[in-house]
Write an enzyme that holds these catalytic residues in place. Structure first.
Site, PDB file in Angstrom:
ATOM      1  N   ARG A   1       0.869  -1.182   0.000  1.00  0.00           N
ATOM      2  CA  ARG A   1       0.000   0.000   0.000  1.00  0.00           C
ATOM      3  C   ARG A   1       0.902   1.226   0.000  1.00  0.00           C
ATOM      4  NH1 ARG A   1      -2.451   1.050   5.401  1.00  0.00           N
ATOM      5  NH2 ARG A   1      -1.178   2.914   5.319  1.00  0.00           N
TER       6      ARG A   1
ATOM      7  N   TYR B   1       2.907   5.823  11.818  1.00  0.00           N
ATOM      8  CA  TYR B   1       3.235   4.449  12.171  1.00  0.00           C
ATOM      9  C   TYR B   1       4.191   3.730  11.218  1.00  0.00           C
ATOM     10  CZ  TYR B   1      -0.704   3.798   8.939  1.00  0.00           C
ATOM     11  OH  TYR B   1      -1.534   3.853   7.854  1.00  0.00           O
TER      12      TYR B   1
ATOM     13  N   HIS C   1      -4.024   4.581   4.227  1.00  0.00           N
ATOM     14  CA  HIS C   1      -5.092   3.570   4.242  1.00  0.00           C
ATOM     15  C   HIS C   1      -6.344   4.120   3.577  1.00  0.00           C
ATOM     16  CE1 HIS C   1      -8.025   0.673   5.547  1.00  0.00           C
ATOM     17  NE2 HIS C   1      -8.689   1.624   6.160  1.00  0.00           N
TER      18      HIS C   1
HETATM   19  C1  LIG Z   1     -14.916  -5.944  10.425  1.00  0.00           C
HETATM   20  C2  LIG Z   1     -14.176  -4.678  10.285  1.00  0.00           C
HETATM   21  N1  LIG Z   1     -13.370  -4.290  11.281  1.00  0.00           N
HETATM   22  C3  LIG Z   1     -12.712  -3.116  11.192  1.00  0.00           C
HETATM   23  C4  LIG Z   1     -12.822  -2.334  10.097  1.00  0.00           C
HETATM   24  C5  LIG Z   1     -12.078  -1.016   9.995  1.00  0.00           C
HETATM   25  N2  LIG Z   1     -11.064  -1.188   8.954  1.00  0.00           N
HETATM   26  C6  LIG Z   1     -11.309  -0.814   7.702  1.00  0.00           C
HETATM   27  S1  LIG Z   1     -10.102  -1.302   6.677  1.00  0.00           S
HETATM   28  C7  LIG Z   1      -9.201  -1.952   7.933  1.00  0.00           C
HETATM   29  C8  LIG Z   1      -7.904  -2.598   7.636  1.00  0.00           C
HETATM   30  C9  LIG Z   1      -8.032  -3.586   6.556  1.00  0.00           C
HETATM   31  O1  LIG Z   1      -6.781  -4.130   6.272  1.00  0.00           O
HETATM   32  P1  LIG Z   1      -6.616  -5.167   5.111  1.00  0.00           P
HETATM   33  O2  LIG Z   1      -7.596  -6.268   5.261  1.00  0.00           O
HETATM   34  O3  LIG Z   1      -5.192  -5.529   5.070  1.00  0.00           O
HETATM   35  O4  LIG Z   1      -7.042  -4.378   3.805  1.00  0.00           O
HETATM   36  P2  LIG Z   1      -6.375  -3.030   3.230  1.00  0.00           P
HETATM   37  O5  LIG Z   1      -7.074  -1.890   3.882  1.00  0.00           O
HETATM   38  O6  LIG Z   1      -4.941  -3.054   3.537  1.00  0.00           O
HETATM   39  O7  LIG Z   1      -6.670  -3.057   1.782  1.00  0.00           O
HETATM   40  C10 LIG Z   1      -9.873  -1.804   9.139  1.00  0.00           C
HETATM   41  C11 LIG Z   1      -9.359  -2.258  10.430  1.00  0.00           C
HETATM   42  C12 LIG Z   1     -13.685  -2.773   9.081  1.00  0.00           C
HETATM   43  N3  LIG Z   1     -13.882  -2.064   7.962  1.00  0.00           N
HETATM   44  N4  LIG Z   1     -14.341  -3.943   9.204  1.00  0.00           N
END
Ligand SMILES: Cc1ncc(C[n+]2csc(CCOP(=O)(O)OP(=O)(O)O)c2C)c(N)n1
Ligand SMILES: [Mg+2]
Lengths: 320, 358
Positions: free
Chosen positions: B255, B268, B259
């Site tokens: 990434r 971080y 985010h």
């Molecule tokens: C069930 C859930 N918990 C928390 C969140 C908040 N949240 C949104 S994206 C994210 C991180 C996701 O990381 P990853 O699965 O690696 O996907 P990326 O964002 O890196 O594409 C979090 C914690 C959420 N959307 N859904």
């Protein structure tokens, strides 16, 4: 100190962690990042990664492990990043946090506070604006609190962590940084199960909590109404005494919450008033809530969350 | 008695390295030059769109946005591997997949502006709406794949999940289900090393995320997710074999940006780490490769950029003319309008809707 709701809760967490080394704070992004709303900002630096830590991205194990820790002498304060994602932990909360005490006749207790941001009006993505208080209140066995200002937020957090019960601590995102208040630097408790009178008057009672307290107060002052404004602060267990006394005093009641109207906390309140004060009412109790449908995408949310006009029209109806 | 009852391993696939060199032995015969040019164009298109939406967000013209920059190879490679009727289940960052599958850009913009209308996906795109609760789309993917098999359709289902998403119960449950029923699911982990502020090594003690599929009894592979050719081959092969059962493919990518627009990664992670990954850019290596083969040049590049910019600008302009109909929030809750909801709608028209128009 001057504090907004974020700094008030942050301060409460710091005091609780200083007071008791069994208090641990964990969740998604609560460590280095300090939480996506910065509520846990600086805590990892102050108390170390053993007491303030990021978990793998999995709400059910955040909740379930908190329950395990709580039954083993710790006092966990997990964070759920948003209320919409806390539903992934629903089974742990309702099947277990709510029941270990009753299923063991108080032999086991679950002293934890699960914090989560709630409600909308901040133009964000789907699932980031839910108002879930009725779900958790309906379970029985879970205490549900929702402050509307920094002072209550700090005092309720401290009280919640001192209790030997599972507490669902709902933090309205819209209020996180909306305004500051002078609050004491030291520890203090705000009672749980006790509503606050946000203002007092003669002509009607408006019962509300969370994001709607400020909106209701604005309507009351703009219209120059003489109204009791009851800020519940705790949804479950509900402060029936304050509600009934005020309903009897004014004889006219409006209930306002941001959660959807149907099957919401307002229905519970209206029913209790009907049962215990109906002959002292001069008008039907009117509820105002968001519409009975899933929280819409941000482009539509202003059509959905109760606004001043919607509340004002309800007031007109009970004053007729 | 003590004996070994199981042994597993995970292969890693890279075909086009970060310097633009091809591993000729692994280059699939079905991949011609025109396809590589198409990949390059679409990756560039996805990055251009990403930059545009980011700038719209900064101007308050769209709501929160999750950038894809750095992950173009994973998204475009996998999308191009899909056959016409194959389906995909995204999370919230697969704008590149949608773009490659022909999703109208103006409709995507409506979604980013905060309207449900952005989820009206033309059938031929083959996509389901973006899903925000992490990993909760994976069981849908398993079910959609189950239905294809049940209906005897030769359709594979791609389901995308992040590295963080592989920690959720839904992820394991979906793979496990897919393995038992041998459904045509291709689960794609877009391992971009971060889940907001939480690094990959804090999500799992497992050495690879791909190996999580081994426990579900399904095929697994780890791929250089910044190598569009490797991703394309891995996903195409998985789709071609999907009648025999599911597969899990971990695409190792990065990434490059925040985010979402609500995030500040400087809190971080270090710039040094980002610099390392800049050298592994998924688009640059294809450009190098195409240049060396005389398949691309500066004039083709500027012509492409102009065309893409115009397409994006036209789409944004169209989306900004959209007039929301607030009644729609009531009209799509059920297949019919309950009397009580109609009453609420009528009341809203006189109160909440009125204030909004003022
Ligand atoms: C069930 C859930 N918990 C928390 C969140 C908040 N949240 C949104 S994206 C994210 C991180 C996701 O990381 P990853 O699965 O690696 O996907 P990326 O964002 O890196 O594409 C979090 C914690 C959420 N959307 N859904
Ligand atoms: Mg990730």
């Amino acid at each position: 100190m001057q504090a907004n709701m974020v700094s008030a809760i942050n301060n409460a967490l710091e005091l609780l962690m200083k007071e008791n080394d069994k208090v641990v704070v964990f969740g998604e992004d609560v460590g280095k990042d300090g939480g996506v709303f910065r509520v846990t900002d600086g805590l990892q630096a102050k108390f170390g990664p053993d007491r303030v830590f990021d978990t793998p991205l999995a709400e059910s194990v955040i909740m379930g492990s908190a329950i395990g820790m709580a039954m083993s002498g710790l006092r966990p304060i997990p964070e759920m990043q948003f209320a919409g994602f806390m539903f992934l932990a629903f089974s742990q909360l309702v099947n277990h946090a709510a029941r270990f005490r009753s299923r063991t006749r108080s032999n086991l207790k679950v002293p934890l506070v699960v914090r989560t941001p709630v409600s909308g009006g901040v133009r964000t993505l789907e699932h980031h604006s839910e108002s879930p208080e009725a779900f958790y209140s309906h379970a029985g066995g879970l205490i549900v609190v929702e402050p509307s200002n920094p002072y209550d937020a700090k005092g309720l957090m401290i009280k919640a962590s001192h209790l030997d019960d599972p507490v669902v601590f709902l933090e309205p995102t819209k209020l996180y940084r909306l305004f500051k208040q002078e609050i004491p630097d030291e520890m203090y408790e705000v009672p749980i199960g006790k509503a606050a009178m946000a203002s007092e008057g003669e002509d009607l009672t408006i019962i509300t909590y969370g994001t709607m307290v400020q909106v209701v107060k604005d309507v009351v002052s703009k219209r120059n109404l003489s109204a009791d404004v009851v800020d519940l602060r705790t949804i479950n267990p509900i402060d029936e005494e304050t509600i009934i006394n005020s309903a009897k005093k004014t004889g006219r009641v409006v209930i306002v919450h941001e959660a959807p109207l149907s099957f919401g906390a307002g229905a519970e309140i209206a029913a209790r008033i009907a049962e215990k004060a109906i002959f002292e009412l001069d008008a039907p109790v009117i509820r105002v809530g968001s519409d009975s449908l899933p929280y819409p995408f941000p482009g539509y949310e202003n059509y959905y969350i109760p606004n001043e006009l919607k509340i004002s029209k309800a007031i007109d109806r009970v004053l007729e | 008695m003590l004996k070994k009852v199981f042994e597993g391993s995970v292969d890693y696939l890279q075909i086009l390295d970060e310097n633009g060199n091809i591993d000729a032995a692994l280059l699939p015969s079905y991949l011609d030059d025109a396809k590589v040019v198409e990949m390059y164009k679409l990756m560039s298109f996805a990055r251009a769109l990403d930059a545009k939406v980011l700038s719209l967000q900064r101007q308050g013209r769209v709501a929160t946005y999750a950038p894809l920059v750095g992950q173009e190879a994973t998204q475009i490679g996998s999308a191009l591997a899909m056959r016409k009727d194959d389906l995909f289940v995204p999370n919230f960052r697969q704008h590149g997949v949608f773009l490659a599958r022909g999703m109208p850009i103006d409709v995507m913009v409506l979604g980013w502006k905060g309207f449900e209308e952005g989820n009206i996906i033309p059938k031929e795109v083959g996509g389901f709406p973006m899903i925000i609760p992490v990993s909760t789309q994976m069981p849908h993917g398993a079910g959609i794949a189950f239905a294809q098999k049940y209906l005897k359709k030769d359709v594979a289902v791609l389901a995308y999940v992040g590295d963080g998403g592989t920690s959720e119960g839904d992820f394991y449950e979906a793979l496990n289900f897919a393995g038992v029923f041998k459904v045509p699911l291709v689960a794609i982990i877009e391992n971009n090393q971060w889940a907001i502020s939480v690094p990959r090594n804090r999500q799992s003690a497992a050495q690879t995320l791909a190996q999580k599929g081994i426990a579900a009894g399904i095929k697994v592979l780890q791929v250089d997710g910044n190598d569009v050719i490797a991703v394309y081959k891995a996903v195409k092969d998985a789709i071609d074999n999907s009648k025999d059962g599911p597969m899990l493919i971990e695409c190792v990518t990065y990434r490059m940006s925040m985010h979402t627009t609500a995030d500040d990664p400087t809190r971080y992670r270090s710039d040094d780490e980002v610099e390392v990954w800049k050298k592994r850019d998924p688009i640059m290596r294809v450009r190098t490769y195409l240049n060396a083969k005389n398949l691309w040049n500066d004039s083709l590049e500027s012509q492409m950029q102009n065309e893409q910019k115009k397409a994006i600008d036209d789409a944004v302009e169209k989306a900004e003319k959209f007039v929301p109909d607030p009644k729609s929030i009531f009209e799509h809750v059920y297949s019919f309008m309950p009397q009580t909801l109609k009453e609420e709608m009528d009341y809203a028209v006189e109160s909440n809707f009125f204030m909004e128009k003022k």
